[in-house]
Motif scaffolding. Structure first.
Motif, PDB file in Angstrom:
ATOM      1  N   PHE A 193       0.840  -1.199   0.000  1.00 18.75           N
ATOM      2  CA  PHE A 193       0.000   0.000   0.000  1.00 18.75           C
ATOM      3  C   PHE A 193       0.869   1.241   0.000  1.00 18.75           C
ATOM      4  CE2 PHE A 193      -3.398   2.802   0.776  1.00 18.75           C
ATOM      5  CZ  PHE A 193      -3.052   3.650   1.813  1.00 18.75           C
ATOM      6  N   VAL A 194       0.513   2.189  -0.874  1.00 23.13           N
ATOM      7  CA  VAL A 194       1.241   3.451  -0.940  1.00 23.13           C
ATOM      8  C   VAL A 194       0.371   4.601  -0.425  1.00 23.13           C
ATOM      9  CG1 VAL A 194       2.394   5.104  -2.442  1.00 23.13           C
ATOM     10  CG2 VAL A 194       2.631   2.640  -2.879  1.00 23.13           C
ATOM     11  N   ALA A 195      -0.814   4.752  -1.022  1.00 20.49           N
ATOM     12  CA  ALA A 195      -1.680   5.871  -0.630  1.00 20.49           C
ATOM     13  C   ALA A 195      -3.104   5.598  -1.104  1.00 20.49           C
ATOM     14  CB  ALA A 195      -1.177   7.183  -1.227  1.00 20.49           C
ATOM     15  N   ALA A 196      -4.070   6.236  -0.451  1.00 20.72           N
ATOM     16  CA  ALA A 196      -5.468   6.129  -0.851  1.00 20.72           C
ATOM     17  C   ALA A 196      -6.151   7.471  -0.636  1.00 20.72           C
ATOM     18  CB  ALA A 196      -6.179   5.033  -0.065  1.00 20.72           C
ATOM     19  N   ILE A 197      -7.243   7.645  -1.364  1.00 19.00           N
ATOM     20  CA  ILE A 197      -7.980   8.902  -1.271  1.00 19.00           C
ATOM     21  C   ILE A 197      -9.469   8.616  -1.352  1.00 19.00           C
ATOM     22  CG2 ILE A 197      -7.849   9.343  -3.765  1.00 19.00           C
ATOM     23  CD1 ILE A 197      -7.441  12.347  -3.025  1.00 19.00           C
ATOM     24  N   GLY A 198     -10.246   9.362  -0.576  1.00 12.33           N
ATOM     25  CA  GLY A 198     -11.685   9.185  -0.577  1.00 12.33           C
ATOM     26  C   GLY A 198     -12.329   9.684  -1.857  1.00 12.33           C
ATOM     27  N   ARG A 199     -13.618   9.480  -1.960  1.00 12.19           N
ATOM     28  CA  ARG A 199     -14.331   9.718  -3.208  1.00 12.19           C
ATOM     29  C   ARG A 199     -14.277  11.150  -3.682  1.00 12.19           C
ATOM     30  NH1 ARG A 199     -19.609   6.122  -1.482  1.00 12.19           N
ATOM     31  NH2 ARG A 199     -18.469   4.171  -1.269  1.00 12.19           N
ATOM     32  N   THR A 200     -14.294  12.076  -2.763  1.00 12.33           N
ATOM     33  CA  THR A 200     -14.228  13.478  -3.172  1.00 12.33           C
ATOM     34  C   THR A 200     -12.902  14.126  -2.778  1.00 12.33           C
ATOM     35  OG1 THR A 200     -15.289  14.183  -1.125  1.00 12.33           O
ATOM     36  CG2 THR A 200     -16.723  13.722  -3.010  1.00 12.33           C
ATOM     37  N   GLY A 201     -11.969  13.324  -2.335  1.00  8.19           N
ATOM     38  CA  GLY A 201     -10.668  13.847  -1.939  1.00  8.19           C
ATOM     39  C   GLY A 201     -10.610  14.369  -0.519  1.00  8.19           C
ATOM     40  N   GLU A 202     -11.682  14.119   0.237  1.00  9.48           N
ATOM     41  CA  GLU A 202     -11.755  14.683   1.579  1.00  9.48           C
ATOM     42  C   GLU A 202     -10.847  13.980   2.574  1.00  9.48           C
ATOM     43  OE1 GLU A 202     -13.799  12.736   0.155  1.00  9.48           O
ATOM     44  OE2 GLU A 202     -14.352  11.158   1.553  1.00  9.48           O
ATOM     45  N   SER A 203     -10.476  12.757   2.263  1.00 11.28           N
ATOM     46  CA  SER A 203      -9.624  11.974   3.158  1.00 11.28           C
ATOM     47  C   SER A 203      -8.493  11.338   2.371  1.00 11.28           C
ATOM     48  CB  SER A 203     -10.433  10.867   3.840  1.00 11.28           C
ATOM     49  OG  SER A 203     -11.495  11.403   4.594  1.00 11.28           O
ATOM     50  N   THR A 204      -7.329  11.337   2.963  1.00 11.49           N
ATOM     51  CA  THR A 204      -6.177  10.685   2.344  1.00 11.49           C
ATOM     52  C   THR A 204      -5.476   9.813   3.379  1.00 11.49           C
ATOM     53  OG1 THR A 204      -4.762  12.588   2.825  1.00 11.49           O
ATOM     54  CG2 THR A 204      -5.797  12.508   0.649  1.00 11.49           C
ATOM     55  N   TYR A 205      -4.842   8.768   2.898  1.00  9.03           N
ATOM     56  CA  TYR A 205      -4.152   7.815   3.758  1.00  9.03           C
ATOM     57  C   TYR A 205      -2.839   7.448   3.083  1.00  9.03           C
ATOM     58  CZ  TYR A 205      -9.085   7.391   4.941  1.00  9.03           C
ATOM     59  OH  TYR A 205     -10.393   7.671   5.256  1.00  9.03           O
ATOM     60  N   TYR A 206      -1.809   7.226   3.899  1.00 12.45           N
ATOM     61  CA  TYR A 206      -0.501   6.927   3.340  1.00 12.45           C
ATOM     62  C   TYR A 206       0.136   5.747   4.053  1.00 12.45           C
ATOM     63  CZ  TYR A 206      -0.911  11.444   1.074  1.00 12.45           C
ATOM     64  OH  TYR A 206      -1.345  12.494   0.298  1.00 12.45           O
ATOM     65  N   GLY A 207       0.863   4.965   3.267  1.00 11.42           N
ATOM     66  CA  GLY A 207       1.698   3.944   3.855  1.00 11.42           C
ATOM     67  C   GLY A 207       2.937   4.572   4.467  1.00 11.42           C
ATOM     68  N   ASP A 208       3.583   3.845   5.320  1.00 12.79           N
ATOM     69  CA  ASP A 208       4.733   4.398   6.038  1.00 12.79           C
ATOM     70  C   ASP A 208       5.818   4.879   5.085  1.00 12.79           C
ATOM     71  OD1 ASP A 208       4.540   2.041   8.825  1.00 12.79           O
ATOM     72  OD2 ASP A 208       3.511   3.943   8.447  1.00 12.79           O
ATOM     73  N   SER A 209       6.005   4.171   3.992  1.00 10.36           N
ATOM     74  CA  SER A 209       7.068   4.535   3.056  1.00 10.36           C
ATOM     75  C   SER A 209       6.768   5.830   2.298  1.00 10.36           C
ATOM     76  CB  SER A 209       7.311   3.397   2.071  1.00 10.36           C
ATOM     77  OG  SER A 209       6.147   3.163   1.304  1.00 10.36           O
ATOM     78  N   ALA A 210       5.499   6.210   2.258  1.00 10.64           N
ATOM     79  CA  ALA A 210       5.095   7.379   1.483  1.00 10.64           C
ATOM     80  C   ALA A 210       4.936   8.646   2.317  1.00 10.64           C
ATOM     81  CB  ALA A 210       3.775   7.087   0.777  1.00 10.64           C
ATOM     82  N   LYS A 211       4.758   8.496   3.586  1.00 11.19           N
ATOM     83  CA  LYS A 211       4.481   9.649   4.444  1.00 11.19           C
ATOM     84  C   LYS A 211       5.583  10.696   4.359  1.00 11.19           C
ATOM     85  CE  LYS A 211       1.665   7.158   7.823  1.00 11.19           C
ATOM     86  NZ  LYS A 211       1.602   6.595   9.194  1.00 11.19           N
ATOM     87  N   GLY A 212       5.157  11.934   4.134  1.00  6.98           N
ATOM     88  CA  GLY A 212       6.096  13.040   4.084  1.00  6.98           C
ATOM     89  C   GLY A 212       6.767  13.237   2.738  1.00  6.98           C
ATOM     90  N   ARG A 213       6.612  12.273   1.826  1.00  2.00           N
ATOM     91  CA  ARG A 213       7.271  12.386   0.520  1.00  2.00           C
ATOM     92  C   ARG A 213       6.285  12.340  -0.648  1.00  2.00           C
ATOM     93  NH1 ARG A 213      10.777   8.466  -1.118  1.00  2.00           N
ATOM     94  NH2 ARG A 213       9.647   6.831   0.020  1.00  2.00           N
ATOM     95  N   PHE A 214       5.219  11.590  -0.482  1.00  2.00           N
ATOM     96  CA  PHE A 214       4.251  11.407  -1.564  1.00  2.00           C
ATOM     97  C   PHE A 214       2.941  12.119  -1.208  1.00  2.00           C
ATOM     98  CE2 PHE A 214       5.977   6.945  -2.912  1.00  2.00           C
ATOM     99  CZ  PHE A 214       7.228   7.498  -3.110  1.00  2.00           C
ATOM    100  N   THR A 215       2.246  12.568  -2.238  1.00  2.00           N
ATOM    101  CA  THR A 215       0.940  13.190  -2.047  1.00  2.00           C
ATOM    102  C   THR A 215      -0.041  12.636  -3.060  1.00  2.00           C
ATOM    103  OG1 THR A 215       1.978  15.246  -1.276  1.00  2.00           O
ATOM    104  CG2 THR A 215      -0.332  15.354  -1.946  1.00  2.00           C
TER     105      THR A 215
END
Length: 120
Positions: free
Chosen positions: A43-65
């Motif tokens: 898992f890298v990242a996920a985003i809700g249907r309207t972009g209201e929520s985002t989630y990141y895997g540990d490897s992506a935090k702080g570097r990926f959007t």
């Protein structure tokens, strides 16, 4: 179908922006995963249907959007400060009923992947 683009070869410390387009998935939760040979999909990242929520895997935090533009039917993954260990095949996925999940089995549709290679 989901179609990823934007992968390529980049030096460590550089940036890439991945895109994922899928006309029928505009209001699905979306995720990015990556996989290297012989390893499970990560898992890298996920985003809700309207972009209201985002989630990141540990490897992506702080570097990926992760972001999305529903008017363009596109989800993006901006990757900065890339490391050699980010080298992988990156997949986009759509979750029809959820809100964005870290679990690959939650996703209903997958793209073919785009290769990201980071050189030292």
């Amino acid at each position: 179908q989901l179609v990823e683009s934007g992968g390529g070869l980049v030096q460590a410390g550089g940036s890439l922006r991945l895109s994922c387009t899928g006309r029928t998935f505009t209001y699905y939760a979306m995720g990015w995963f990556r996989q290297t040979s012989g390893k499970a999909r990560e898992f890298v990242a996920a985003i809700g249907r309207t972009g209201e929520s985002t989630y990141y895997g540990d490897s992506a935090k702080g570097r990926f959007t992760i972001s999305r533009d529903n008017a363009q039917n596109t989800v993006y993954l901006q990757m900065n400060s890339l490391k050699v260990e980010d080298t992988a095949l990156y997949y986009c996925a759509a979750d029809q009923y959820g809100l964005g999940s870290r679990r690959a089995e939650q996703y209903d549709y997958w793209g073919q992947g785009t290769q990201v290679t980071v050189s030292s």
